[in-house]
Write a protein that holds these residues in place. Structure first.
Motif, PDB file in Angstrom:
ATOM      1  N   HIS A 165       0.307  12.197 -11.783  1.00  0.00           N
ATOM      2  CA  HIS A 165       0.949  10.662 -11.481  1.00  0.00           C
ATOM      3  C   HIS A 165       2.270  10.687 -11.081  1.00  0.00           C
ATOM      4  CE1 HIS A 165      -2.734   7.520 -12.820  1.00  0.00           C
ATOM      5  NE2 HIS A 165      -3.023   9.168 -12.858  1.00  0.00           N
TER       6      HIS A 165
ATOM      7  N   LEU B  46      -1.044   7.281  -1.296  1.00  0.00           N
ATOM      8  CA  LEU B  46      -1.958   7.100  -1.286  1.00  0.00           C
ATOM      9  C   LEU B  46      -3.224   6.148   0.146  1.00  0.00           C
ATOM     10  CD1 LEU B  46      -4.485   8.842  -1.896  1.00  0.00           C
ATOM     11  CD2 LEU B  46      -5.599   7.453  -4.083  1.00  0.00           C
TER      12      LEU B  46
ATOM     13  N   THR C  47       2.041   5.015 -10.432  1.00  0.00           N
ATOM     14  CA  THR C  47       1.177   4.882 -10.896  1.00  0.00           C
ATOM     15  C   THR C  47       0.865   4.320  -8.984  1.00  0.00           C
ATOM     16  OG1 THR C  47       0.215   6.110 -12.553  1.00  0.00           O
ATOM     17  CG2 THR C  47      -1.259   4.240 -11.399  1.00  0.00           C
TER      18      THR C  47
ATOM     19  N   CYS D 263      -3.241  15.391  -4.641  1.00  0.00           N
ATOM     20  CA  CYS D 263      -4.570  14.936  -4.644  1.00  0.00           C
ATOM     21  C   CYS D 263      -5.316  16.162  -4.221  1.00  0.00           C
ATOM     22  CB  CYS D 263      -4.900  14.161  -3.655  1.00  0.00           C
ATOM     23  SG  CYS D 263      -3.843  12.584  -3.587  1.00  0.00           S
TER      24      CYS D 263
ATOM     25  N   ASP E 292      -7.537   8.224 -11.355  1.00  0.00           N
ATOM     26  CA  ASP E 292      -7.716   9.844 -11.970  1.00  0.00           C
ATOM     27  C   ASP E 292      -8.005  10.375 -11.297  1.00  0.00           C
ATOM     28  OD1 ASP E 292      -5.021   8.583 -14.042  1.00  0.00           O
ATOM     29  OD2 ASP E 292      -6.978   7.654 -15.340  1.00  0.00           O
TER      30      ASP E 292
ATOM     31  N   LEU F 141      -6.002  11.492  -8.506  1.00  0.00           N
ATOM     32  CA  LEU F 141      -3.838  12.231  -8.039  1.00  0.00           C
ATOM     33  C   LEU F 141      -4.100  13.971  -9.203  1.00  0.00           C
ATOM     34  CD1 LEU F 141      -1.779   8.933  -8.517  1.00  0.00           C
ATOM     35  CD2 LEU F 141      -2.359  10.663  -6.559  1.00  0.00           C
ATOM     36  N   GLN F 142      -3.812  14.805  -9.062  1.00  0.00           N
ATOM     37  CA  GLN F 142      -3.593  15.452  -9.438  1.00  0.00           C
ATOM     38  C   GLN F 142      -2.515  15.199 -11.104  1.00  0.00           C
ATOM     39  OE1 GLN F 142      -3.548  19.608  -8.662  1.00  0.00           O
ATOM     40  NE2 GLN F 142      -5.339  19.429  -6.900  1.00  0.00           N
TER      41      GLN F 142
ATOM     42  N   CYS G  59       1.992   5.613  -6.034  1.00  0.00           N
ATOM     43  CA  CYS G  59       1.027   6.466  -5.922  1.00  0.00           C
ATOM     44  C   CYS G  59       0.240   6.391  -5.089  1.00  0.00           C
ATOM     45  CB  CYS G  59       0.124   7.962  -6.809  1.00  0.00           C
ATOM     46  SG  CYS G  59       1.556   8.359  -7.155  1.00  0.00           S
ATOM     47  N   LYS G  60      -0.623   4.949  -5.597  1.00  0.00           N
ATOM     48  CA  LYS G  60      -1.076   4.077  -5.075  1.00  0.00           C
ATOM     49  C   LYS G  60      -1.339   3.929  -3.384  1.00  0.00           C
ATOM     50  CE  LYS G  60      -3.697   2.133  -8.821  1.00  0.00           C
ATOM     51  NZ  LYS G  60      -3.877   0.904  -9.512  1.00  0.00           N
TER      52      LYS G  60
ATOM     53  N   ILE H  29       2.269  13.180  -2.720  1.00  0.00           N
ATOM     54  CA  ILE H  29       1.963  13.418  -3.842  1.00  0.00           C
ATOM     55  C   ILE H  29       0.895  14.352  -3.634  1.00  0.00           C
ATOM     56  CG2 ILE H  29       2.355  10.813  -4.462  1.00  0.00           C
ATOM     57  CD1 ILE H  29      -0.788   9.906  -3.507  1.00  0.00           C
TER      58      ILE H  29
END
Length: 250
Positions: free
Chosen positions: A54, A88, A81, A31, A48, A51-52, A84-85, A29
């Motif tokens: 999603h 992350l 999303t 960021c 938001d 992240l650059q 991504c979390k 991802i």
């Protein structure tokens, strides 16, 4: 660093890549730099701002987007999303060796500073210098965990340092007032939670000044609030019980 994603031609700049390998595939991802650590330390809570985009990639720098089937197989969801979390939180932040070294040194120093700020020598009640704590951490070969909260690591350091030096968490000094009706039955419970009872004074109500380990504060607060139905009170007199004077142990 700037990259182009061929799927939408969005130019991504100031990119920090977080990578995770799962189900035999590589996922990445894109960021914003510095925001990844803030997210992990719960300083930043708006996804938001981190992240650059999603979008989940297999290779951010080449703009190669992960296939939907691969995402669902690996993460059991197609919600980008949410994926991504997960990446992350659990993925590995890709940084240069120089950046990694600088970051680890900074975190090491932060942990040592936290330990020095929250502990004392139990015999003298004086705090140690950051330099003493840093040396002790190096002597026990402490390694910083980049994905862990520095404060949590500081607590672990204190536990390990107890094996080799005289050190303990600085005690909090509290003043507790218990209504006369509840005082007799609650006094023993207060003593159980406390490390030291410095004074007791009856004047209708019971006033107690005590020292407690900071980790017991919530337990004491809940006891006073719930057991007295908010008629009692708890006041923090000092966050750290240390000997008078500014001298630190070298």
């Amino acid at each position: 660093m700037s990259i182009f994603t061929p799927t939408n031609q969005i130019r991504l700049t100031n990119v920090a890549v977080v990578r995770m390998k799962k189900a035999g595939k590589r996922f990445e991802i894109a960021c914003y730099k510095n925001k990844v650590i803030e997210w992990r330390n719960k300083v930043e809570t708006d996804i938001d701002e981190v992240l650059q985009t999603h979008t989940v990639f297999t290779n951010v720098s080449k703009g190669q987007v992960a296939k939907k089937d691969d995402l669902e197989h690996a993460f059991s969801t197609g919600d980008q999303t949410e994926i991504c979390k997960q990446i992350l939180t659990k993925g590995e932040l890709q940084v240069s060796e120089k950046e990694r070294s600088t970051q680890l040194e900074s975190t090491f120093r932060d942990i040592a500073t936290t330990v020095a700020d929250k502990t004392v020598n139990p015999e003298t009640k004086r705090p140690y210098t950051v330099g003493v704590i840093e040396k002790a951490m190096k002597d026990m070969h402490f390694s910083v965990k980049p994905n862990r909260n520095p404060k949590q690591q500081a607590l672990e350091v204190v536990k390990k340092l107890k094996e080799t030096m005289e050190i303990e968490r600085a005690q909090m000094r509290l003043k507790i007032i218990l209504p006369q009706r509840e005082a007799k039955k609650l006094k023993d419970k207060v003593k159980e939670i406390s490390s030291v009872i410095e004074s007791e004074h009856w004047d209708g109500d019971l006033e107690i000044v005590c020292l407690i380990d900071p980790g017991c504060y919530r337990q004491m607060d809940e006891l006073v609030r719930t057991s007295t139905k908010a008629k009692g009170s708890l006041e923090v007199l000092s966050l750290k019980n240390i000997a008078e004077g500014d001298d630190r142990l070298e």
